[in-house]
Enzyme design. Structure first.
Site, short mmCIF file in Angstrom:
data_model
loop_
_atom_site.label_atom_id
_atom_site.label_comp_id
_atom_site.label_asym_id
_atom_site.label_seq_id
_atom_site.Cartn_x
_atom_site.Cartn_y
_atom_site.Cartn_z
N THR A 173 11.44 19.87 85.00
CA THR A 173 11.08 18.75 85.60
C THR A 173 11.61 19.01 87.17
O THR A 173 12.70 19.62 86.93
CB THR A 173 11.99 17.47 84.97
OG1 THR A 173 11.32 17.28 83.91
CG2 THR A 173 11.59 16.23 86.01
N ARG A 175 1.44 13.70 74.79
CA ARG A 175 2.80 12.98 74.88
C ARG A 175 3.02 12.60 76.32
O ARG A 175 2.72 13.53 77.20
CB ARG A 175 3.99 14.03 74.39
CG ARG A 175 5.39 13.44 74.65
CD ARG A 175 5.92 14.05 75.59
NE ARG A 175 7.31 13.72 75.76
CZ ARG A 175 8.22 14.12 76.58
NH1 ARG A 175 7.75 14.48 77.68
NH2 ARG A 175 9.38 13.63 76.70
N GLY A 220 5.76 11.54 79.07
CA GLY A 220 7.29 11.43 79.34
C GLY A 220 7.70 10.34 80.47
O GLY A 220 6.90 9.57 80.71
N THR A 262 15.50 13.15 85.16
CA THR A 262 15.34 14.34 84.28
C THR A 262 16.18 14.26 83.13
O THR A 262 17.32 14.02 83.05
CB THR A 262 15.55 15.53 85.08
OG1 THR A 262 15.32 16.76 84.24
CG2 THR A 262 16.92 15.72 85.62
N GLY A 263 15.26 15.14 82.05
CA GLY A 263 15.92 15.19 80.67
C GLY A 263 15.17 14.60 79.52
O GLY A 263 14.09 15.03 79.55
N GLU A 264 15.73 14.05 78.75
CA GLU A 264 15.22 13.45 77.44
C GLU A 264 14.34 12.36 77.64
O GLU A 264 14.86 11.17 77.84
CB GLU A 264 16.39 13.15 76.45
CG GLU A 264 15.75 13.13 75.09
CD GLU A 264 16.74 12.67 74.06
OE1 GLU A 264 16.83 12.08 73.25
OE2 GLU A 264 17.79 13.22 74.30
N GLY A 265 13.08 12.76 77.96
CA GLY A 265 12.12 11.47 78.48
C GLY A 265 12.13 10.21 77.66
O GLY A 265 12.12 9.25 78.12
#
Lengths: 131, 204
Positions: free
Chosen positions: A1, A29, A31, A51-54
């Site tokens: 990202t 999927r 995000g 940013t990171g774990e959507g």
């Protein structure tokens, strides 16, 4: 990202985020990056890109949460970022970059690192990865 | 008049064993994009144009997982997504499921500026891209040797890889993290989604 948040001299804030998502994600999927309020948000107070774990960022409406902390609780930008990352992510892992309409920059993350860089008109500049 | 400011990121959850030369490469890309954005702000370019410009630069560098070098789905395809928001007027645009658009953020900008909608996805977004005449590239532009290798690792580890890039030299670090996630070692708590070990999500 990847993402960017900026404010210009006319105090106009803007944010943008772009991603390929997670490697080996299920086809179809979605995000957080394209979801306004989750991975990206901008208003008169601030601009935010996440940013990171959507899935965790979506649950937390993380980008909008930073703005709401400023608008409704009167927090400064860094305080809003810190509180959102610490309090809103449950067990999720993410990072945030943000600018305020006042020309401040802030970032926060609860992962081991985040590729990031920031600069302000008054001469502050930083490029970093780790805490 | 206020003061300009800019912040950028290239993803979180960085591989803790990322070699020093790759860290330096990441910083070099970040610095270049930061300076481009700062120069535009100094030249009084509106913030919404600056964020698009900077994200385009980041998308075009294969170091990060957007645009060129984009990560792959479980089907080995690219599905990119992006959004942009102009805070002054509270306008926004977003796109998902792109596989041929070179710079997804610019298509998001066109959704904001040239469509009556806020969000277009998959076939509709691709069709809109062609209507708007944005730059289209072959799928091979996005699929690099590195991300094919990463997908193979992810499939072997039976997991979704979190948002970091692993260098070609030293990919064993990725394997160790992915394996740890499965075995329930401390790294497993790092690899969670919706409160569950991330490994349960793939394959579906």
């Amino acid at each position: 990202t990847v993402g960017c948040a900026a404010v210009d001299r006319h105090r106009r804030c803007a944010a943008a985020t772009s991603t390929g998502g997670l490697m080996n994600k299920k086809a179809g999927r979605i995000g957080d990056s394209p979801l306004i309020g989750a991975g990206t948000y901008a208003c008169r107070s601030c601009a935010v890109s996440c940013t990171g774990e959507g899935e965790a960022i979506i649950r937390a409406t993380l980008a909008r949460d930073v703005a709401a902390m400023m608008e409704y609780r009167g927090l400064r930008l860094q305080e809003a970022v810190d509180l959102s990352v610490k309090e809103r992510l449950d067990e999720g892992f993410a990072g945030v970059i943000a600018v305020s309409g006042e020309g401040e920059v802030a970032y926060g993350f609860n992962t081991n690192g985040m590729f990031r860089a920031c600069m302000t008109e008054d001469g502050f500049a930083e490029v970093g990865i780790w805490e | 008049m206020g003061q300009w400011a800019i912040a950028i990121h290239g993803g979180a959850g960085v591989d803790p064993n990322l070699p020093a030369e790759r860290q330096e490469e990441a910083k070099r890309v970040l610095r270049r994009c930061l300076l481009a954005g700062a120069a535009a702000l100094r030249a009084d370019v509106p913030a919404v144009d600056v964020v698009e410009l900077v994200v385009r630069e980041l998308e075009s560098d294969p170091f990060f997982n957007s645009g060129r070098g984009s990560v792959l789905t479980d089907k080995g395809m690219v599905e990119m997504e992006a959004s942009i928001m102009d805070g002054a007027a509270r306008r926004c645009g977003a796109v998902s499921g792109l596989s041929t658009v070179k710079n997804p953020v610019s298509l998001a900008r066109l959704v904001m500026d040239k469509s009556p909608h806020s969000y277009l996805a998959f076939d509709g977004a691709e069709e809109f891209a062609r209507e708007q005449g944005v730059e289209i590239v072959e799928n091979s532009y996005f699929i690099t040797d590195e991300n094919v290798r990463m997908l193979k690792l992810a499939k072997e580890a039976n997991t979704i890889l979190f948002d970091y890039r692993v260098p070609l030299a030293g990919t064993e670090t990725c394997g160790s993290i992915a394996s740890a996630a499965i075995k329930g070692t401390p790294a497993a708590s790092f690899q969670r989604m919706n409160g569950l070990p991330i490994s349960v999500y793939s394959p579906e």
